[in-house]
Design an enzyme around this catalytic site. Structure first.
Site, PDB file in Angstrom:
ATOM      1  N   ARG A 170      -5.787  -2.340  11.066  1.00 16.94           N
ATOM      2  CA  ARG A 170      -5.168  -1.477  10.035  1.00 16.94           C
ATOM      3  C   ARG A 170      -5.190  -0.008  10.456  1.00 16.94           C
ATOM      4  O   ARG A 170      -5.451   0.882   9.640  1.00 16.94           O
ATOM      5  CB  ARG A 170      -5.881  -1.621   8.678  1.00 16.94           C
ATOM      6  CG  ARG A 170      -5.877  -2.985   8.100  1.00 16.94           C
ATOM      7  CD  ARG A 170      -4.483  -3.510   7.775  1.00 16.94           C
ATOM      8  NE  ARG A 170      -4.594  -4.916   7.508  1.00 16.94           N
ATOM      9  CZ  ARG A 170      -4.595  -5.851   8.467  1.00 16.94           C
ATOM     10  NH1 ARG A 170      -4.396  -5.529   9.725  1.00 16.94           N
ATOM     11  NH2 ARG A 170      -4.733  -7.105   8.162  1.00 16.94           N
ATOM     12  N   SER A 262      -4.421  -5.510  -0.604  1.00 16.95           N
ATOM     13  CA  SER A 262      -5.877  -5.367  -0.465  1.00 16.95           C
ATOM     14  C   SER A 262      -6.212  -3.884  -0.514  1.00 16.95           C
ATOM     15  O   SER A 262      -5.670  -3.101   0.260  1.00 16.95           O
ATOM     16  CB  SER A 262      -6.340  -5.942   0.872  1.00 16.95           C
ATOM     17  OG  SER A 262      -6.029  -7.309   0.919  1.00 16.95           O
ATOM     18  N   GLU A 372      -7.613   1.194   1.867  1.00 14.44           N
ATOM     19  CA  GLU A 372      -6.529   0.963   2.823  1.00 14.44           C
ATOM     20  C   GLU A 372      -5.289   1.802   2.510  1.00 14.44           C
ATOM     21  O   GLU A 372      -4.667   2.353   3.413  1.00 14.44           O
ATOM     22  CB  GLU A 372      -6.179  -0.538   2.806  1.00 14.44           C
ATOM     23  CG  GLU A 372      -5.214  -0.955   3.884  1.00 14.44           C
ATOM     24  CD  GLU A 372      -4.825  -2.426   3.759  1.00 14.44           C
ATOM     25  OE1 GLU A 372      -5.712  -3.287   3.876  1.00 14.44           O
ATOM     26  OE2 GLU A 372      -3.625  -2.695   3.560  1.00 14.44           O
TER      27      GLU A 372
HETATM   28  C1  LIG Z   1       1.192  -7.469  -2.976  1.00 13.73           C
HETATM   29  C2  LIG Z   1       0.892  -6.762  -1.669  1.00 13.73           C
HETATM   30  C3  LIG Z   1       0.460  -7.496  -0.571  1.00 13.73           C
HETATM   31  C4  LIG Z   1       0.186  -6.843   0.660  1.00 13.73           C
HETATM   32  N1  LIG Z   1      -0.245  -7.592   1.717  1.00 13.73           N
HETATM   33  C5  LIG Z   1      -0.511  -6.997   2.901  1.00 13.73           C
HETATM   34  C6  LIG Z   1      -0.963  -7.763   4.030  1.00 13.73           C
HETATM   35  O1  LIG Z   1      -1.106  -8.972   3.956  1.00 13.73           O
HETATM   36  N2  LIG Z   1      -1.213  -7.098   5.188  1.00 13.73           N
HETATM   37  C7  LIG Z   1      -1.056  -5.766   5.306  1.00 13.73           C
HETATM   38  O2  LIG Z   1      -1.306  -5.225   6.403  1.00 13.73           O
HETATM   39  N3  LIG Z   1      -0.617  -5.005   4.269  1.00 13.73           N
HETATM   40  C8  LIG Z   1      -0.345  -5.596   3.073  1.00 13.73           C
HETATM   41  N4  LIG Z   1       0.080  -4.841   2.004  1.00 13.73           N
HETATM   42  C9  LIG Z   1       0.232  -3.380   2.155  1.00 13.73           C
HETATM   43  C10 LIG Z   1       1.671  -2.929   2.462  1.00 13.73           C
HETATM   44  O3  LIG Z   1       2.608  -3.872   2.027  1.00 13.73           O
HETATM   45  C11 LIG Z   1       1.906  -2.679   3.940  1.00 13.73           C
HETATM   46  O4  LIG Z   1       1.024  -1.696   4.417  1.00 13.73           O
HETATM   47  C12 LIG Z   1       3.353  -2.205   4.216  1.00 13.73           C
HETATM   48  O5  LIG Z   1       3.580  -2.135   5.601  1.00 13.73           O
HETATM   49  C13 LIG Z   1       3.665  -0.851   3.581  1.00 13.73           C
HETATM   50  O6  LIG Z   1       5.045  -0.655   3.696  1.00 13.73           O
HETATM   51  P1  LIG Z   1       5.824   0.335   2.729  1.00 13.73           P
HETATM   52  O7  LIG Z   1       7.193   0.457   3.253  1.00 13.73           O
HETATM   53  O8  LIG Z   1       5.705  -0.146   1.319  1.00 13.73           O
HETATM   54  O9  LIG Z   1       4.994   1.661   2.924  1.00 13.73           O
HETATM   55  P2  LIG Z   1       4.837   2.835   1.852  1.00 13.73           P
HETATM   56  O10 LIG Z   1       3.849   2.403   0.816  1.00 13.73           O
HETATM   57  O11 LIG Z   1       6.163   3.274   1.389  1.00 13.73           O
HETATM   58  O12 LIG Z   1       4.170   3.965   2.760  1.00 13.73           O
HETATM   59  C14 LIG Z   1       2.825   3.826   3.215  1.00 13.73           C
HETATM   60  C15 LIG Z   1       2.525   4.923   4.227  1.00 13.73           C
HETATM   61  O13 LIG Z   1       3.355   4.723   5.372  1.00 13.73           O
HETATM   62  C16 LIG Z   1       4.194   5.861   5.557  1.00 13.73           C
HETATM   63  N5  LIG Z   1       5.526   5.435   5.974  1.00 13.73           N
HETATM   64  C17 LIG Z   1       6.352   4.568   5.365  1.00 13.73           C
HETATM   65  N6  LIG Z   1       7.505   4.472   6.047  1.00 13.73           N
HETATM   66  C18 LIG Z   1       7.385   5.309   7.111  1.00 13.73           C
HETATM   67  C19 LIG Z   1       8.243   5.678   8.174  1.00 13.73           C
HETATM   68  N7  LIG Z   1       9.458   5.172   8.311  1.00 13.73           N
HETATM   69  N8  LIG Z   1       7.784   6.586   9.083  1.00 13.73           N
HETATM   70  C20 LIG Z   1       6.560   7.135   8.974  1.00 13.73           C
HETATM   71  N9  LIG Z   1       5.713   6.844   7.976  1.00 13.73           N
HETATM   72  C21 LIG Z   1       6.134   5.933   7.057  1.00 13.73           C
HETATM   73  C22 LIG Z   1       4.243   6.564   4.232  1.00 13.73           C
HETATM   74  O14 LIG Z   1       4.597   7.930   4.402  1.00 13.73           O
HETATM   75  C23 LIG Z   1       2.856   6.347   3.726  1.00 13.73           C
HETATM   76  O15 LIG Z   1       1.969   7.262   4.338  1.00 13.73           O
HETATM   77  C24 LIG Z   1       0.353  -5.460   0.763  1.00 13.73           C
HETATM   78  C25 LIG Z   1       0.801  -4.722  -0.349  1.00 13.73           C
HETATM   79  C26 LIG Z   1       1.059  -5.370  -1.562  1.00 13.73           C
HETATM   80  C27 LIG Z   1       1.546  -4.578  -2.741  1.00 13.73           C
END
Ligand SMILES: Cc1cc2nc3c(=O)[nH]c(=O)nc-3n(C[C@H](O)[C@H](O)[C@H](O)COP(=O)(O)OP(=O)(O)OC[C@H]3O[C@@H](n4cnc5c(N)ncnc54)[C@H](O)[C@@H]3O)c2cc1C
Length: 376
Positions: A170, A262, A372
Protein backbone atom coordinates in the site's frame (compact mmCIF):
# COMPACT_ATOMS: atom_id res chain seq x y z
CA UNK A 1 -13.86 21.54 -19.32
CA UNK A 2 -16.83 21.77 -17.00
CA UNK A 3 -16.30 24.06 -14.03
CA UNK A 4 -18.73 24.33 -11.18
CA UNK A 5 -18.79 25.88 -7.70
CA UNK A 6 -21.70 23.91 -6.29
CA UNK A 7 -20.51 20.36 -5.75
CA UNK A 8 -19.78 18.91 -2.32
CA UNK A 9 -17.14 16.30 -1.55
CA UNK A 10 -19.88 14.19 0.05
CA UNK A 11 -21.27 13.70 -3.49
CA UNK A 12 -17.90 12.47 -4.79
CA UNK A 13 -16.58 10.17 -2.05
CA UNK A 14 -17.64 6.64 -1.13
CA UNK A 15 -17.76 7.57 2.58
CA UNK A 16 -20.23 10.26 1.45
CA UNK A 17 -18.74 12.87 3.73
CA UNK A 18 -17.08 16.20 3.00
CA UNK A 19 -17.94 19.85 2.63
CA UNK A 20 -18.41 22.21 -0.28
CA UNK A 21 -15.75 22.56 -2.95
CA UNK A 22 -14.55 26.06 -3.90
CA UNK A 23 -13.76 25.06 -7.51
CA UNK A 24 -14.74 21.77 -9.10
CA UNK A 25 -13.47 20.85 -12.57
CA UNK A 26 -14.50 17.85 -14.65
CA UNK A 27 -11.68 17.36 -17.13
CA UNK A 28 -12.51 15.49 -20.34
CA UNK A 29 -9.08 15.66 -22.00
CA UNK A 30 -5.44 15.48 -20.95
CA UNK A 31 -5.02 19.13 -21.87
CA UNK A 32 -7.88 20.09 -19.56
CA UNK A 33 -6.36 18.15 -16.67
CA UNK A 34 -2.94 19.76 -17.12
CA UNK A 35 -4.46 23.23 -17.50
CA UNK A 36 -6.52 22.84 -14.32
CA UNK A 37 -3.55 21.46 -12.35
CA UNK A 38 -1.22 24.21 -13.56
CA UNK A 39 -3.79 26.89 -12.78
CA UNK A 40 -4.21 25.59 -9.22
CA UNK A 41 -0.44 25.38 -8.76
CA UNK A 42 0.07 28.91 -10.18
CA UNK A 43 -2.55 30.23 -7.76
CA UNK A 44 -1.04 28.31 -4.83
CA UNK A 45 -4.45 26.69 -4.30
CA UNK A 46 -4.79 23.24 -2.68
CA UNK A 47 -5.30 20.63 -5.41
CA UNK A 48 -7.20 17.37 -5.19
CA UNK A 49 -7.19 15.16 -8.29
CA UNK A 50 -10.01 12.78 -7.57
CA UNK A 51 -10.91 9.44 -9.13
CA UNK A 52 -13.66 7.42 -7.49
CA UNK A 53 -13.22 9.12 -4.11
CA UNK A 54 -12.90 5.66 -2.53
CA UNK A 55 -9.70 6.30 -0.62
CA UNK A 56 -10.16 9.75 0.89
CA UNK A 57 -11.52 11.06 4.16
CA UNK A 58 -12.69 14.56 3.36
CA UNK A 59 -13.24 17.29 5.94
CA UNK A 60 -16.63 18.79 6.83
CA UNK A 61 -15.21 22.21 6.10
CA UNK A 62 -15.33 23.83 2.69
CA UNK A 63 -12.40 22.72 0.51
CA UNK A 64 -10.76 26.04 -0.37
CA UNK A 65 -9.06 24.74 -3.45
CA UNK A 66 -9.55 22.96 -6.76
CA UNK A 67 -10.92 19.45 -7.18
CA UNK A 68 -10.17 17.99 -10.60
CA UNK A 69 -12.02 14.85 -11.63
CA UNK A 70 -10.65 12.98 -14.62
CA UNK A 71 -13.73 11.82 -16.52
CA UNK A 72 -11.80 10.35 -19.46
CA UNK A 73 -12.03 6.66 -20.29
CA UNK A 74 -9.99 4.51 -22.70
CA UNK A 75 -8.18 1.19 -22.82
CA UNK A 76 -5.83 0.47 -25.75
CA UNK A 77 -4.26 -2.86 -26.60
CA UNK A 78 -0.77 -1.71 -27.57
CA UNK A 79 0.22 -4.70 -29.71
CA UNK A 80 -2.74 -6.14 -31.57
CA UNK A 81 -0.84 -8.32 -34.09
CA UNK A 82 -2.09 -11.66 -35.48
CA UNK A 83 -1.19 -13.54 -32.32
CA UNK A 84 -2.56 -10.69 -30.25
CA UNK A 85 0.66 -10.67 -28.28
CA UNK A 86 4.05 -9.09 -27.95
CA UNK A 87 7.03 -11.14 -26.76
CA UNK A 88 4.56 -13.73 -25.45
CA UNK A 89 2.61 -11.13 -23.47
CA UNK A 90 0.12 -8.31 -23.84
CA UNK A 91 0.58 -4.59 -23.30
CA UNK A 92 -2.36 -2.37 -22.33
CA UNK A 93 -2.54 1.38 -21.99
CA UNK A 94 -5.35 2.73 -19.78
CA UNK A 95 -6.24 6.38 -19.24
CA UNK A 96 -6.28 7.35 -15.59
CA UNK A 97 -10.01 8.08 -15.34
CA UNK A 98 -11.09 4.60 -16.47
CA UNK A 99 -12.82 2.68 -13.66
CA UNK A 100 -10.43 -0.04 -12.44
CA UNK A 101 -12.89 -2.92 -12.51
CA UNK A 102 -13.38 -2.42 -16.29
CA UNK A 103 -9.67 -3.19 -16.72
CA UNK A 104 -10.03 -6.41 -14.71
CA UNK A 105 -13.03 -7.49 -16.78
CA UNK A 106 -11.22 -6.76 -20.05
CA UNK A 107 -8.11 -8.67 -18.93
CA UNK A 108 -10.14 -11.73 -18.02
CA UNK A 109 -12.07 -11.62 -21.32
CA UNK A 110 -8.81 -11.30 -23.30
CA UNK A 111 -7.09 -14.05 -21.27
CA UNK A 112 -4.50 -11.70 -19.80
CA UNK A 113 -3.34 -13.00 -16.45
CA UNK A 114 -2.48 -11.31 -13.18
CA UNK A 115 -5.22 -8.95 -11.99
CA UNK A 116 -8.16 -11.35 -11.61
CA UNK A 117 -7.91 -11.31 -7.80
CA UNK A 118 -8.18 -7.50 -7.88
CA UNK A 119 -11.83 -7.75 -9.02
CA UNK A 120 -14.35 -5.41 -7.45
CA UNK A 121 -11.93 -2.77 -6.11
CA UNK A 122 -13.65 0.59 -6.59
CA UNK A 123 -12.03 3.69 -8.02
CA UNK A 124 -10.05 4.78 -11.03
CA UNK A 125 -7.11 3.09 -12.76
CA UNK A 126 -4.97 6.20 -12.26
CA UNK A 127 -5.17 5.79 -8.49
CA UNK A 128 -4.10 2.11 -8.47
CA UNK A 129 -0.32 2.70 -8.60
CA UNK A 130 -0.50 5.40 -5.89
CA UNK A 131 -1.08 2.92 -3.08
CA UNK A 132 -0.21 -0.21 -5.09
CA UNK A 133 -3.71 -1.61 -4.67
CA UNK A 134 -3.87 -5.20 -3.63
CA UNK A 135 -6.26 -7.89 -2.50
CA UNK A 136 -6.44 -11.66 -2.10
CA UNK A 137 -2.71 -12.18 -2.64
CA UNK A 138 -2.28 -9.96 -5.71
CA UNK A 139 -0.91 -6.44 -6.10
CA UNK A 140 -1.05 -4.16 -9.12
CA UNK A 141 2.77 -3.96 -8.82
CA UNK A 142 2.99 -7.36 -10.49
CA UNK A 143 1.52 -6.22 -13.81
CA UNK A 144 2.29 -2.48 -13.97
CA UNK A 145 5.01 -1.53 -16.42
CA UNK A 146 5.04 2.28 -16.35
CA UNK A 147 2.91 5.36 -15.73
CA UNK A 148 2.79 8.62 -17.58
CA UNK A 149 2.38 11.55 -15.22
CA UNK A 150 2.26 15.33 -15.05
CA UNK A 151 5.18 16.28 -12.78
CA UNK A 152 3.95 19.31 -10.79
CA UNK A 153 7.46 20.23 -9.66
CA UNK A 154 9.15 20.14 -13.05
CA UNK A 155 5.94 21.19 -14.81
CA UNK A 156 6.24 18.63 -17.59
CA UNK A 157 4.90 15.20 -18.53
CA UNK A 158 7.14 12.29 -17.55
CA UNK A 159 7.24 8.53 -17.94
CA UNK A 160 7.94 6.72 -14.67
CA UNK A 161 9.18 3.14 -15.01
CA UNK A 162 8.13 0.38 -12.66
CA UNK A 163 11.41 0.34 -10.71
CA UNK A 164 11.19 4.11 -10.09
CA UNK A 165 7.74 3.75 -8.49
CA UNK A 166 9.28 1.90 -5.49
CA UNK A 167 6.05 0.02 -4.90
CA UNK A 168 5.54 -1.65 -1.55
CA UNK A 169 2.63 -2.76 0.59
CA UNK A 170 0.00 0.00 0.00
CA UNK A 171 2.85 2.36 -0.75
CA UNK A 172 4.76 4.00 -3.58
CA UNK A 173 7.25 6.76 -4.22
CA UNK A 174 4.28 8.77 -5.58
CA UNK A 175 2.33 8.33 -2.32
CA UNK A 176 5.37 9.26 -0.24
CA UNK A 177 5.37 12.73 -1.86
CA UNK A 178 2.29 13.37 0.33
CA UNK A 179 4.39 13.09 3.50
CA UNK A 180 8.07 13.34 2.63
CA UNK A 181 9.82 16.41 1.28
CA UNK A 182 12.66 14.17 0.11
CA UNK A 183 10.33 12.11 -2.09
CA UNK A 184 8.55 15.27 -3.23
CA UNK A 185 11.68 17.03 -4.51
CA UNK A 186 11.98 19.36 -1.49
CA UNK A 187 8.31 19.94 -0.86
CA UNK A 188 5.47 18.09 0.85
CA UNK A 189 2.52 17.83 -1.52
CA UNK A 190 -1.07 17.05 -0.82
CA UNK A 191 -3.85 16.14 -0.87
CA UNK A 192 -2.66 15.04 -4.33
CA UNK A 193 0.99 14.18 -4.68
CA UNK A 194 3.69 15.59 -6.91
CA UNK A 195 2.76 13.28 -9.81
CA UNK A 196 -0.67 13.45 -11.43
CA UNK A 197 -1.16 10.14 -13.22
CA UNK A 198 -2.33 10.63 -16.81
CA UNK A 199 -2.23 7.04 -17.99
CA UNK A 200 -1.10 3.64 -16.83
CA UNK A 201 0.70 0.88 -18.79
CA UNK A 202 0.30 -2.78 -17.93
CA UNK A 203 2.15 -5.83 -19.12
CA UNK A 204 0.31 -9.14 -18.85
CA UNK A 205 1.16 -12.79 -19.40
CA UNK A 206 -1.26 -14.64 -21.66
CA UNK A 207 -3.32 -17.30 -19.90
CA UNK A 208 -6.93 -18.19 -19.34
CA UNK A 209 -5.85 -19.67 -16.01
CA UNK A 210 -5.28 -17.35 -13.09
CA UNK A 211 -1.98 -16.67 -11.43
CA UNK A 212 -1.36 -19.24 -8.67
CA UNK A 213 -3.79 -18.65 -5.80
CA UNK A 214 -1.86 -17.29 -2.84
CA UNK A 215 -4.63 -16.42 -0.39
CA UNK A 216 -5.88 -19.27 1.80
CA UNK A 217 -9.47 -17.96 2.12
CA UNK A 218 -9.73 -17.62 -1.66
CA UNK A 219 -8.27 -21.10 -2.19
CA UNK A 220 -10.86 -22.53 0.25
CA UNK A 221 -13.70 -20.75 -1.57
CA UNK A 222 -12.47 -22.16 -4.88
CA UNK A 223 -11.94 -25.58 -3.28
CA UNK A 224 -8.33 -25.79 -4.46
CA UNK A 225 -4.97 -25.84 -2.70
CA UNK A 226 -2.88 -22.69 -2.31
CA UNK A 227 -0.57 -22.50 -5.33
CA UNK A 228 -3.08 -24.03 -7.78
CA UNK A 229 -4.40 -22.18 -10.82
CA UNK A 230 -8.04 -22.07 -11.99
CA UNK A 231 -9.83 -20.18 -14.79
CA UNK A 232 -9.52 -16.47 -14.10
CA UNK A 233 -13.28 -16.00 -14.50
CA UNK A 234 -13.79 -18.35 -11.54
CA UNK A 235 -11.34 -16.35 -9.47
CA UNK A 236 -13.30 -13.20 -10.25
CA UNK A 237 -16.57 -14.86 -9.24
CA UNK A 238 -15.11 -16.13 -5.96
CA UNK A 239 -13.43 -12.83 -5.13
CA UNK A 240 -16.64 -10.87 -5.76
CA UNK A 241 -18.56 -13.33 -3.57
CA UNK A 242 -16.02 -12.96 -0.74
CA UNK A 243 -15.91 -9.19 -1.11
CA UNK A 244 -19.73 -8.87 -1.06
CA UNK A 245 -19.81 -10.91 2.14
CA UNK A 246 -17.50 -8.31 3.71
CA UNK A 247 -19.29 -5.24 2.31
CA UNK A 248 -16.31 -4.56 0.07
CA UNK A 249 -18.24 -4.08 -3.18
CA UNK A 250 -19.97 -0.71 -3.49
CA UNK A 251 -23.73 -0.93 -3.05
CA UNK A 252 -25.68 2.29 -2.46
CA UNK A 253 -28.36 0.42 -0.54
CA UNK A 254 -25.89 -1.14 1.91
CA UNK A 255 -24.41 1.24 4.50
CA UNK A 256 -21.65 -1.27 5.23
CA UNK A 257 -20.19 -0.19 1.87
CA UNK A 258 -20.32 3.56 2.64
CA UNK A 259 -16.66 3.39 3.54
CA UNK A 260 -13.14 3.89 2.28
CA UNK A 261 -12.54 0.13 2.25
CA UNK A 262 -10.07 -1.13 4.82
CA UNK A 263 -9.40 1.87 7.01
CA UNK A 264 -6.08 0.70 8.46
CA UNK A 265 -3.19 -1.13 6.83
CA UNK A 266 -1.98 -4.41 8.29
CA UNK A 267 0.89 -3.47 10.62
CA UNK A 268 4.37 -4.58 9.60
CA UNK A 269 6.40 -5.09 12.75
CA UNK A 270 9.94 -5.98 13.71
CA UNK A 271 10.35 -9.61 14.81
CA UNK A 272 10.78 -8.36 18.39
CA UNK A 273 7.54 -6.34 18.35
CA UNK A 274 5.67 -9.25 16.75
CA UNK A 275 6.97 -11.63 19.46
CA UNK A 276 5.33 -9.40 22.09
CA UNK A 277 1.84 -9.95 20.60
CA UNK A 278 -0.45 -12.62 22.12
CA UNK A 279 0.39 -16.16 20.97
CA UNK A 280 -2.77 -16.44 18.85
CA UNK A 281 -2.26 -13.17 16.94
CA UNK A 282 -1.75 -13.80 13.21
CA UNK A 283 1.83 -13.56 11.99
CA UNK A 284 2.65 -13.60 8.29
CA UNK A 285 5.87 -13.45 6.33
CA UNK A 286 6.40 -10.18 4.48
CA UNK A 287 7.02 -10.96 0.82
CA UNK A 288 8.21 -8.74 -2.02
CA UNK A 289 5.68 -9.45 -4.77
CA UNK A 290 7.36 -7.01 -7.11
CA UNK A 291 10.31 -9.40 -7.36
CA UNK A 292 8.29 -12.29 -8.90
CA UNK A 293 9.47 -12.84 -12.45
CA UNK A 294 7.82 -16.10 -13.56
CA UNK A 295 4.46 -17.84 -13.30
CA UNK A 296 4.38 -19.69 -10.00
CA UNK A 297 7.57 -17.98 -8.87
CA UNK A 298 7.73 -17.42 -5.11
CA UNK A 299 8.00 -13.83 -3.94
CA UNK A 300 11.13 -13.56 -1.76
CA UNK A 301 10.63 -13.15 1.98
CA UNK A 302 11.73 -9.80 3.40
CA UNK A 303 13.86 -10.76 6.43
CA UNK A 304 13.33 -9.31 9.91
CA UNK A 305 9.74 -8.21 9.36
CA UNK A 306 6.41 -9.75 10.35
CA UNK A 307 2.98 -8.70 9.13
CA UNK A 308 0.02 -9.01 11.50
CA UNK A 309 -3.70 -8.46 10.95
CA UNK A 310 -5.22 -5.05 11.70
CA UNK A 311 -8.67 -6.70 11.80
CA UNK A 312 -7.52 -9.21 14.46
CA UNK A 313 -6.03 -6.44 16.61
CA UNK A 314 -9.18 -4.30 16.33
CA UNK A 315 -11.50 -7.19 17.10
CA UNK A 316 -9.39 -8.40 20.06
CA UNK A 317 -9.12 -4.87 21.45
CA UNK A 318 -12.91 -5.02 21.89
CA UNK A 319 -14.10 -3.28 18.73
CA UNK A 320 -16.37 -5.92 17.26
CA UNK A 321 -18.48 -5.75 14.09
CA UNK A 322 -21.02 -2.92 14.23
CA UNK A 323 -19.13 -1.14 17.07
CA UNK A 324 -20.45 2.41 17.32
CA UNK A 325 -24.01 1.58 16.29
CA UNK A 326 -26.59 3.09 16.47
CA UNK A 327 -24.32 6.14 16.10
CA UNK A 328 -23.79 7.86 12.75
CA UNK A 329 -20.32 6.31 12.28
CA UNK A 330 -19.67 2.66 13.10
CA UNK A 331 -17.56 -0.31 12.16
CA UNK A 332 -19.14 -2.29 9.35
CA UNK A 333 -21.46 -5.05 10.54
CA UNK A 334 -19.59 -7.39 8.17
CA UNK A 335 -15.93 -6.45 8.67
CA UNK A 336 -14.22 -4.61 11.54
CA UNK A 337 -11.64 -3.04 9.26
CA UNK A 338 -14.17 -0.79 7.47
CA UNK A 339 -15.32 2.42 9.15
CA UNK A 340 -18.73 3.25 7.76
CA UNK A 341 -21.20 6.09 7.46
CA UNK A 342 -24.61 4.89 8.62
CA UNK A 343 -26.31 7.76 6.77
CA UNK A 344 -25.75 11.01 8.66
CA UNK A 345 -22.08 10.76 9.66
CA UNK A 346 -19.78 13.77 9.40
CA UNK A 347 -16.04 13.70 8.89
CA UNK A 348 -15.64 14.44 12.61
CA UNK A 349 -17.68 11.34 13.48
CA UNK A 350 -15.46 9.15 11.26
CA UNK A 351 -12.28 10.70 12.65
CA UNK A 352 -13.47 10.28 16.25
CA UNK A 353 -14.20 6.60 15.60
CA UNK A 354 -10.83 6.12 13.89
CA UNK A 355 -9.05 7.78 16.85
CA UNK A 356 -10.93 5.62 19.34
CA UNK A 357 -9.99 2.41 17.49
CA UNK A 358 -6.35 3.50 17.10
CA UNK A 359 -6.07 4.34 20.81
CA UNK A 360 -7.79 1.11 21.87
CA UNK A 361 -5.40 -1.01 19.78
CA UNK A 362 -2.35 0.96 20.98
CA UNK A 363 -3.44 0.53 24.63
CA UNK A 364 -4.16 -3.19 24.22
CA UNK A 365 -1.23 -4.26 22.05
CA UNK A 366 1.22 -1.36 21.78
CA UNK A 367 0.73 -1.28 17.99
CA UNK A 368 0.12 1.99 16.13
CA UNK A 369 -2.47 1.46 13.38
CA UNK A 370 -1.80 3.48 10.24
CA UNK A 371 -4.83 4.81 8.32
CA UNK A 372 -4.87 3.79 4.66
CA UNK A 373 -6.99 6.60 3.14
CA UNK A 374 -5.75 10.10 2.42
CA UNK A 375 -7.08 12.62 4.97
CA UNK A 376 -8.05 16.02 3.59
C1 LIG B 1 -15.64 -0.73 -0.61
C2 LIG B 1 -14.17 -0.47 -0.84
C3 LIG B 1 -13.30 -1.55 -1.02
C4 LIG B 1 -11.92 -1.32 -1.25
N1 LIG B 1 -11.10 -2.39 -1.41
C5 LIG B 1 -9.77 -2.20 -1.63
C6 LIG B 1 -8.89 -3.32 -1.81
O1 LIG B 1 -9.30 -4.47 -1.79
N2 LIG B 1 -7.57 -3.05 -2.02
C7 LIG B 1 -7.08 -1.80 -2.06
O2 LIG B 1 -5.86 -1.63 -2.26
N3 LIG B 1 -7.89 -0.71 -1.91
C8 LIG B 1 -9.22 -0.90 -1.70
N4 LIG B 1 -10.05 0.19 -1.52
C9 LIG B 1 -9.49 1.55 -1.55
C10 LIG B 1 -9.63 2.25 -2.92
O3 LIG B 1 -10.67 1.71 -3.67
C11 LIG B 1 -8.36 2.16 -3.75
O4 LIG B 1 -7.28 2.75 -3.07
C12 LIG B 1 -8.52 2.89 -5.11
O5 LIG B 1 -7.39 2.66 -5.91
C13 LIG B 1 -8.73 4.40 -4.95
O6 LIG B 1 -9.09 4.89 -6.21
P1 LIG B 1 -9.89 6.25 -6.37
O7 LIG B 1 -9.92 6.57 -7.80
O8 LIG B 1 -11.22 6.13 -5.70
O9 LIG B 1 -8.96 7.24 -5.56
P2 LIG B 1 -9.43 8.57 -4.82
O10 LIG B 1 -10.09 8.19 -3.53
O11 LIG B 1 -10.19 9.42 -5.75
O12 LIG B 1 -8.02 9.23 -4.50
C14 LIG B 1 -7.16 8.66 -3.52
C15 LIG B 1 -5.80 9.35 -3.57
O13 LIG B 1 -5.20 9.08 -4.84
C16 LIG B 1 -4.98 10.30 -5.54
N5 LIG B 1 -5.28 10.12 -6.95
C17 LIG B 1 -6.41 9.67 -7.52
N6 LIG B 1 -6.29 9.69 -8.86
C18 LIG B 1 -5.05 10.17 -9.12
C19 LIG B 1 -4.34 10.45 -10.32
N7 LIG B 1 -4.86 10.24 -11.51
N8 LIG B 1 -3.08 10.96 -10.20
C20 LIG B 1 -2.52 11.20 -9.00
N9 LIG B 1 -3.15 10.97 -7.84
C21 LIG B 1 -4.41 10.46 -7.92
C22 LIG B 1 -5.91 11.31 -4.92
O14 LIG B 1 -5.44 12.63 -5.15
C23 LIG B 1 -5.88 10.89 -3.48
O15 LIG B 1 -4.71 11.38 -2.86
C24 LIG B 1 -11.43 -0.01 -1.28
C25 LIG B 1 -12.31 1.08 -1.11
C26 LIG B 1 -13.67 0.84 -0.88
C27 LIG B 1 -14.61 2.00 -0.70
Amino acid sequence: MKESRMTRLSDLTTLRIGGEIATYVEAASEEEIITAVQQADDDGAPLLVLGGGSNVVASDERFEGVVVRDVRTGMTDMNPNEEGSCCGGAALNVVAGQPWDDVVQLAIAEEWMGIEALSGIPGSTGATPIQNVGAYGQEVAETLSSIRVWDRLERRPRLIALFEMQLGYRDSMMKRTLHSAEAGGGRIWGPTGRYVVLDVNFSFRLASLSAPIRYAELARTLDVAVGERVPSSEVRKAVLQLRRGKGMVLDAADHDTWSAGSFFTNPILSEKAAAALPADAPRYEVRDHTAVRQIGGQAPVVPGLVKTSAAWLIDHAGFTKGFGMPGPAALSTKHVLALTNRGEATASDIRALADQVQKGVADAFGVELVPEPVYL
